[in-house]
Design a protein around this motif. Sequence first.
Motif, PDB file in Angstrom:
ATOM      1  N   ALA A 241       0.823  -1.207   0.000  1.00 63.28           N
ATOM      2  CA  ALA A 241       0.000   0.000   0.000  1.00 63.28           C
ATOM      3  C   ALA A 241       0.858   1.258   0.000  1.00 63.28           C
ATOM      4  O   ALA A 241       0.526   2.244  -0.670  1.00 63.28           O
ATOM      5  CB  ALA A 241      -0.923  -0.010   1.219  1.00 63.28           C
ATOM      6  N   MET A 242       1.949   1.235   0.747  1.00 63.94           N
ATOM      7  CA  MET A 242       2.855   2.375   0.748  1.00 63.94           C
ATOM      8  C   MET A 242       3.386   2.635  -0.662  1.00 63.94           C
ATOM      9  O   MET A 242       3.409   3.782  -1.131  1.00 63.94           O
ATOM     10  CB  MET A 242       4.020   2.140   1.712  1.00 63.94           C
ATOM     11  CG  MET A 242       5.067   3.246   1.687  1.00 63.94           C
ATOM     12  SD  MET A 242       6.362   3.042   2.932  1.00 63.94           S
ATOM     13  CE  MET A 242       7.055   1.453   2.484  1.00 63.94           C
ATOM     14  N   LEU A 243       3.799   1.577  -1.344  1.00 56.58           N
ATOM     15  CA  LEU A 243       4.308   1.741  -2.706  1.00 56.58           C
ATOM     16  C   LEU A 243       3.212   2.240  -3.640  1.00 56.58           C
ATOM     17  O   LEU A 243       3.450   3.120  -4.482  1.00 56.58           O
ATOM     18  CB  LEU A 243       4.872   0.409  -3.210  1.00 56.58           C
ATOM     19  CG  LEU A 243       6.047  -0.167  -2.409  1.00 56.58           C
ATOM     20  CD1 LEU A 243       6.508  -1.487  -3.025  1.00 56.58           C
ATOM     21  CD2 LEU A 243       7.200   0.819  -2.336  1.00 56.58           C
ATOM     22  N   GLY A 244       1.998   1.709  -3.490  1.00 54.47           N
ATOM     23  CA  GLY A 244       0.896   2.165  -4.327  1.00 54.47           C
ATOM     24  C   GLY A 244       0.595   3.637  -4.119  1.00 54.47           C
ATOM     25  O   GLY A 244       0.348   4.377  -5.077  1.00 54.47           O
ATOM     26  N   TRP A 245       0.612   4.070  -2.843  1.00 54.25           N
ATOM     27  CA  TRP A 245       0.353   5.482  -2.541  1.00 54.25           C
ATOM     28  C   TRP A 245       1.447   6.366  -3.139  1.00 54.25           C
ATOM     29  O   TRP A 245       1.161   7.406  -3.752  1.00 54.25           O
ATOM     30  CB  TRP A 245       0.275   5.672  -1.031  1.00 54.25           C
ATOM     31  CG  TRP A 245      -0.225   7.025  -0.589  1.00 54.25           C
ATOM     32  CD1 TRP A 245       0.317   8.241  -0.889  1.00 54.25           C
ATOM     33  CD2 TRP A 245      -1.375   7.284   0.225  1.00 54.25           C
ATOM     34  NE1 TRP A 245      -0.407   9.242  -0.298  1.00 54.25           N
ATOM     35  CE2 TRP A 245      -1.455   8.691   0.387  1.00 54.25           C
ATOM     36  CE3 TRP A 245      -2.330   6.477   0.844  1.00 54.25           C
ATOM     37  CZ2 TRP A 245      -2.458   9.301   1.137  1.00 54.25           C
ATOM     38  CZ3 TRP A 245      -3.331   7.096   1.597  1.00 54.25           C
ATOM     39  CH2 TRP A 245      -3.394   8.476   1.741  1.00 54.25           C
ATOM     40  N   LEU A 246       2.709   5.969  -2.986  1.00 60.03           N
ATOM     41  CA  LEU A 246       3.819   6.793  -3.476  1.00 60.03           C
ATOM     42  C   LEU A 246       3.829   6.891  -4.998  1.00 60.03           C
ATOM     43  O   LEU A 246       4.114   7.955  -5.564  1.00 60.03           O
ATOM     44  CB  LEU A 246       5.144   6.227  -2.966  1.00 60.03           C
ATOM     45  CG  LEU A 246       5.384   6.341  -1.453  1.00 60.03           C
ATOM     46  CD1 LEU A 246       6.698   5.679  -1.064  1.00 60.03           C
ATOM     47  CD2 LEU A 246       5.372   7.800  -1.011  1.00 60.03           C
ATOM     48  N   VAL A 247       3.530   5.796  -5.671  1.00 61.82           N
ATOM     49  CA  VAL A 247       3.453   5.835  -7.128  1.00 61.82           C
ATOM     50  C   VAL A 247       2.319   6.758  -7.572  1.00 61.82           C
ATOM     51  O   VAL A 247       2.467   7.536  -8.529  1.00 61.82           O
ATOM     52  CB  VAL A 247       3.266   4.419  -7.704  1.00 61.82           C
ATOM     53  CG1 VAL A 247       2.931   4.465  -9.186  1.00 61.82           C
ATOM     54  CG2 VAL A 247       4.530   3.584  -7.484  1.00 61.82           C
ATOM     55  N   THR A 248       1.205   6.685  -6.877  1.00 62.14           N
ATOM     56  CA  THR A 248       0.082   7.569  -7.204  1.00 62.14           C
ATOM     57  C   THR A 248       0.476   9.027  -7.036  1.00 62.14           C
ATOM     58  O   THR A 248       0.164   9.873  -7.893  1.00 62.14           O
ATOM     59  CB  THR A 248      -1.125   7.245  -6.301  1.00 62.14           C
ATOM     60  OG1 THR A 248      -1.494   5.878  -6.484  1.00 62.14           O
ATOM     61  CG2 THR A 248      -2.310   8.136  -6.637  1.00 62.14           C
ATOM     62  N   PRO A 281      -0.696 -14.539   1.019  1.00 59.29           N
ATOM     63  CA  PRO A 281       0.238 -13.409   0.973  1.00 59.29           C
ATOM     64  C   PRO A 281       0.186 -12.648  -0.342  1.00 59.29           C
ATOM     65  O   PRO A 281       0.302 -11.414  -0.346  1.00 59.29           O
ATOM     66  CB  PRO A 281       1.603 -14.079   1.193  1.00 59.29           C
ATOM     67  CG  PRO A 281       1.286 -15.278   2.040  1.00 59.29           C
ATOM     68  CD  PRO A 281      -0.037 -15.767   1.508  1.00 59.29           C
ATOM     69  N   VAL A 282       0.009 -13.359  -1.456  1.00 56.48           N
ATOM     70  CA  VAL A 282      -0.123 -12.664  -2.741  1.00 56.48           C
ATOM     71  C   VAL A 282      -1.406 -11.848  -2.761  1.00 56.48           C
ATOM     72  O   VAL A 282      -1.436 -10.711  -3.261  1.00 56.48           O
ATOM     73  CB  VAL A 282      -0.089 -13.670  -3.906  1.00 56.48           C
ATOM     74  CG1 VAL A 282      -0.411 -12.968  -5.220  1.00 56.48           C
ATOM     75  CG2 VAL A 282       1.275 -14.334  -3.996  1.00 56.48           C
ATOM     76  N   GLY A 283      -2.478 -12.401  -2.208  1.00 53.67           N
ATOM     77  CA  GLY A 283      -3.720 -11.646  -2.106  1.00 53.67           C
ATOM     78  C   GLY A 283      -3.546 -10.412  -1.242  1.00 53.67           C
ATOM     79  O   GLY A 283      -4.120  -9.347  -1.533  1.00 53.67           O
ATOM     80  N   ALA A 284      -2.754 -10.523  -0.178  1.00 53.07           N
ATOM     81  CA  ALA A 284      -2.493  -9.369   0.689  1.00 53.07           C
ATOM     82  C   ALA A 284      -1.743  -8.275  -0.062  1.00 53.07           C
ATOM     83  O   ALA A 284      -2.016  -7.081   0.123  1.00 53.07           O
ATOM     84  CB  ALA A 284      -1.704  -9.803   1.921  1.00 53.07           C
ATOM     85  N   LEU A 285      -0.807  -8.673  -0.917  1.00 49.91           N
ATOM     86  CA  LEU A 285      -0.089  -7.681  -1.724  1.00 49.91           C
ATOM     87  C   LEU A 285      -1.038  -6.938  -2.652  1.00 49.91           C
ATOM     88  O   LEU A 285      -0.993  -5.703  -2.761  1.00 49.91           O
ATOM     89  CB  LEU A 285       1.007  -8.365  -2.543  1.00 49.91           C
ATOM     90  CG  LEU A 285       2.223  -8.898  -1.777  1.00 49.91           C
ATOM     91  CD1 LEU A 285       3.137  -9.677  -2.716  1.00 49.91           C
ATOM     92  CD2 LEU A 285       2.988  -7.758  -1.107  1.00 49.91           C
ATOM     93  N   GLY A 286      -1.890  -7.688  -3.343  1.00 53.61           N
ATOM     94  CA  GLY A 286      -2.846  -7.054  -4.241  1.00 53.61           C
ATOM     95  C   GLY A 286      -3.810  -6.150  -3.497  1.00 53.61           C
ATOM     96  O   GLY A 286      -4.117  -5.026  -3.948  1.00 53.61           O
ATOM     97  N   LEU A 287      -4.288  -6.613  -2.356  1.00 52.95           N
ATOM     98  CA  LEU A 287      -5.195  -5.810  -1.549  1.00 52.95           C
ATOM     99  C   LEU A 287      -4.521  -4.529  -1.089  1.00 52.95           C
ATOM    100  O   LEU A 287      -5.119  -3.448  -1.101  1.00 52.95           O
ATOM    101  CB  LEU A 287      -5.657  -6.637  -0.344  1.00 52.95           C
ATOM    102  CG  LEU A 287      -6.630  -5.978   0.637  1.00 52.95           C
ATOM    103  CD1 LEU A 287      -7.896  -5.549  -0.071  1.00 52.95           C
ATOM    104  CD2 LEU A 287      -6.945  -6.937   1.780  1.00 52.95           C
TER     105      LEU A 287
END
Length: 449
Positions: A241-248, A281-287
């Motif tokens: 989520a941190m990476l997703g937020w920063l990319v956004t 764990p892969v589902g957690a990454l996607g979530l």
Amino acid sequence: MELTAGHVWLMVAAALVLFMTPGLAFFYGGMTRAKAALNMMMMSFISIGMVGVVWVLWGASMSSGEGFLQIVGNPFATFGLEGITTPDGLIKVGYAATFAIITVALISGAIADRAKFGAWSVFVPVWVTLVYCPLAYMVWGGGLFGPEGAIGQALGPAIDFAGGTVVHINAGVAALVLVLIIGNRRGFGKDPNHRPHNIPFVMLGAAILWFGWFGFNGGAATTAEQGGLIWVNTLAAPAAAMLGWLVTERIRDGHPTSLGAASGVVAGLVAITPACANVSPVGALGLGVIAGVASALAVGLKFRWGFDDSLDVVGVHLVSGVIGTVALGFIALPTDGVGGGLFYGGGPAQLWAQLAAAGIAIAYSAILTAIIAYAIHKTMGFRVSQEQEVVGVDLSLHAETAYEFGVGGHGGSFQPLHELITGKGTATDGGAAGAKKTEPAAGKESVEA
């Protein structure tokens, strides 16, 4: 009964979750203006005091045991914790109390800089009693959403392992309701001084929250396999989520920010909370990625729609809480090869159960919070005066300042509000003689920090 490793772990987990509320105080305190930092932190600390008392007297009884209409437990069944005789009964009570504490503390970030401390101190115990306890009973205490509950029987039990509906959706909705009733801060969307005053505090708070969240999610683990899955998922989702937020942020604004990194971590933690024991764990990454991107986009809506969710409680906790809860209808792992989400061939049953849980939690929290907040607002008043808001709620409500900026001469001193605003008044020389001298007090320019 002998103290077991499981008992010790639950006590440690409870301590971790309790530590999250001071962590939240740092997270929120750093996000406010300097003249409101202490008040913001005090709103978290008073939540510990208020809910700690409520939980011992009647809160624990209302969230478990025999209930009324599958909605709430009997507050007098174990009033004052009398009659709790199971070997680990009080340990579980203590663990549950820490969840109630942080849930109501989360709400406070939405009304930073402008809420009366006395009104908040009334809101906390009333809200925990009438909103949190019943919802906790409905989800975890054998109520409506449980296996024997009416909705659980009709749609199947909703999954909420650690608080997607009870904690985050509940707090996010309550935060939105309070904002709409109390109103926006002066200068919302225009005043640049509304920016966070201490980003290192924000990042420290996020780190404490992440640390404590391993107890938040993992305290109820029943097997080593489940505990390991929860631990890894509690690492994976906020990281993604941190990476997703920063990319956004990088795409939208041209630069990633420290505030975005801290907020992304929290968004991922919120999203994985209901799902931590039920996704891979892969589902957690996607979530986590979805939650980070969605919350990063959602926090900007307050400016477009004109509601002053000061510290993004709605954009992070409500949005990511809904995402984590509903996502289980798609990515929940089968149990013993049976059921699961749509992506595992489980059919739509789990999705309907999750949607019902989220929808009813939103409606219940919104209606009850509106009644409580409106009653307080129309009687004792929920909002400080304009004069107090300009000076800052730290000084006007607590007679303290977080930093030495020359306001009143000393960090803990108090001056009448009209003197601070007009710049007229006396200050005391701190010399050995203690002689008084007349000098201008800090005016509008200083108190706008």
